[in-house]
Design a protein around this motif. Structure first.
Motif, PDB file in Angstrom:
ATOM      1  N   UNK A 181       0.879  -1.533  -0.053  1.00 41.61           N
ATOM      2  CA  UNK A 181       0.419   0.305  -0.087  1.00 41.61           C
ATOM      3  C   UNK A 181       1.105   0.913  -0.139  1.00 41.61           C
ATOM      4  N   UNK A 182       1.995   1.252   0.127  1.00 46.17           N
ATOM      5  CA  UNK A 182       3.056   2.276   0.940  1.00 46.17           C
ATOM      6  C   UNK A 182       3.081   2.546  -0.777  1.00 46.17           C
ATOM      7  N   UNK A 183       4.172   3.990  -0.651  1.00 43.34           N
ATOM      8  CA  UNK A 183       4.510   4.481  -2.181  1.00 43.34           C
ATOM      9  C   UNK A 183       5.673   3.458  -2.693  1.00 43.34           C
ATOM     10  N   UNK A 196       8.997   4.329  -2.114  1.00 44.11           N
ATOM     11  CA  UNK A 196       9.784   4.805  -0.610  1.00 44.11           C
ATOM     12  C   UNK A 196       9.909   3.405   0.016  1.00 44.11           C
ATOM     13  N   UNK A 208       9.301   4.257  13.344  1.00 39.87           N
ATOM     14  CA  UNK A 208       8.073   5.475  13.093  1.00 39.87           C
ATOM     15  C   UNK A 208       8.210   6.645  14.305  1.00 39.87           C
ATOM     16  N   UNK A 233       3.701   7.524   8.873  1.00 41.90           N
ATOM     17  CA  UNK A 233       3.977   7.437   8.237  1.00 41.90           C
ATOM     18  C   UNK A 233       4.310   7.255   6.566  1.00 41.90           C
ATOM     19  N   UNK A 234       3.432   6.395   6.163  1.00 40.65           N
ATOM     20  CA  UNK A 234       3.159   6.371   5.530  1.00 40.65           C
ATOM     21  C   UNK A 234       2.864   7.642   4.815  1.00 40.65           C
ATOM     22  N   UNK A 260       5.400   9.108   3.581  1.00 39.54           N
ATOM     23  CA  UNK A 260       6.733   8.889   2.686  1.00 39.54           C
ATOM     24  C   UNK A 260       5.135   9.506   1.293  1.00 39.54           C
ATOM     25  N   UNK A 261       4.293   9.254   1.680  1.00 38.40           N
ATOM     26  CA  UNK A 261       3.167   9.752   0.478  1.00 38.40           C
ATOM     27  C   UNK A 261       3.834  11.572  -0.420  1.00 38.40           C
ATOM     28  N   UNK A 291       6.651  12.289  -0.046  1.00 40.99           N
ATOM     29  CA  UNK A 291       7.522  12.195  -0.606  1.00 40.99           C
ATOM     30  C   UNK A 291       8.522  13.282   0.765  1.00 40.99           C
TER      31      UNK A 291
END
Lengths: 272, 116
Positions: free
Chosen positions: A80-82, A85, A189, B58-59, B62-63, B65
């Motif tokens: 699901x993550x970029x 990344x 995180x 965190x996600x 990242x989204x 950038x």
């Protein structure tokens, strides 16, 4: 059939996504250990791989949070993550709905497990698969333990879940491989990311490798949070593998704190 | 607030709508003015201070950038600017920031080296 393979490994997103920021020698040692684990897994000739993960709000949220869940679909998607990344491209991962249903029915005899016919994998499953089944040919049965949003199921319930998984694996004709993925001490995180309590980790891994049930069940989440960060709640995934192979010792093939990966990176297998 | 981020993190269509109009994407969620501002700017430090779980945050970073070290620093800056985390998993035993956790770790003392 029964379990043909069991082990545990780390799943931190930085292992792939921040690989270029790590000490190259340390990264290579970890990657070699993952390759060795992959060889062991493939040598066991499994028909399917159960991944006991601690997913991170990719599918399960506090509006409807199961303590334990298993996937029941013919395919899954992730990450699901970029992708840039994480360093892992989006893909479709094969499942096996029939096998899932038979396993889940058996697990339900001992443990209250939820099932999910849709499941998007995050790094918690994608990072291990990136190393262990990089061609995405082996059917995956995802399982999740809530290690993120308290209240969390007590450790003895994670143990019971592992026992139920073993009974389920024993009840189907397929050759089943089983891995648990998670961190030991870590503060993922958060501003403390990169901190690792190596002494705490080595003590837990010693207990894990001896399958010392009493020692592992004696951990307390509040104390673990103080000593080893919220990531330590994920010891449930490691303990589930112990419960599924109770009485059998394990071997820690690799342990090394790699701060940029935010965890003491671990590769270990049960001496089946 | 975390529900919004949960939905956003896993839904590419929702991500497209958010990028097209951040404020409009917040409609339908029960959010304070502060929360709406933190989510639309986005203000990573404020989101962490309010109590967003790092795995969700965190996600989201990242989204957007945001580089890893920048993400960590933004959270530290948020604690400096706003104080300890208000609620959520990091507030259960008091998340006051890096230094207090480091101090706590040093109190654990020397554990026996386990052979692995």
């Amino acid at each position: 059939m029964s379990l043909v393979f069991a082990g545990v490994c780390s799943h931190a997103p930085g292992i792939v996504g921040r690989a270029d920021q790590a000490d190259p020698a340390a990264k290579d040692r970890l990657y070699d250990a993952f390759a060795d684990m992959r060889n062991r897994l493939e040598a066991s000739e499994p028909d399917a791989l159960i991944v006991v993960a601690a997913e991170h709000f990719a599918n399960f949220f506090m509006n409807n949070m199961p303590s334990f869940a298993m996937g029941m679909a013919d395919y899954y998607e992730g990450p699901i993550e970029n992708p840039d990344w994480l360093g892992i491209q989006k893909t479709r991962i094969p499942g096996d709905k029939s096998l899932s249903e038979r396993l889940i029915r058996k697990v339900m005899e001992r443990s209250d497990v939820s099932y999910a016919e849709e499941w998007k994998f995050d790094h918690g499953i994608m990072v291990p698969l990136h190393f262990l089944t990089p061609s995405y040919k082996l059917p995956i049965i995802p399982a999740n333990i809530n290690c993120q949003g308290p209240p969390l199921a007590p450790l003895n319930r994670a143990w019971a879940f592992g026992q139920a998984l073993r009974e389920a694996a024993d009840s189907v004709p397929e050759r089943i491989a089983l891995i648990g993925t998670g961190g030991i001490s870590h503060w993922p995180a958060t501003p403390d990311s990169g901190k690792i309590n190596e002494e705490w980790d080595r003590r837990f891994l010693d207990e894990w490798s001896r399958c010392d049930k009493d020692a592992m069940l004696s951990y307390d989440d509040t104390q673990s949070y103080i000593d080893a960060g919220q990531g330590a709640f994920e010891i449930r995934t490691f303990m589930t593998i112990s419960a599924a192979t109770e009485g059998i010792e394990g071997t820690v093939h690799f342990y090394e704190p790699i701060p940029i990966f935010a965890v003491g990176c671990t590769i270990a297998t049960i001496n089946l | 607030m975390q529900k919004f981020l949960f939905e956003l993190n896993r839904d590419e269509d929702f991500q497209s709508r958010y990028l097209a109009d951040r404020r409009a994407a917040l409609a339908g969620f029960d959010l304070s003015d502060e929360e709406q501002r933190a989510l639309s700017e986005p203000d990573i430090g404020l989101l962490f201070h309010i109590g967003v779980n790092g795995q969700i945050l965190m996600h989201f970073a990242a989204f957007h950038s945001i580089e890893w070290q920048d993400y960590l620093q933004l959270m530290r800056d948020g604690l400096d600017a706003h104080g300890p985390v208000r609620e959520g998993v990091y507030a259960v035993t008091g998340y006051e920031g890096v230094e207090s956790h480091s101090a706590r770790l040093t109190q654990i003392g020397e554990l026996e080296e386990g052979d692995i």
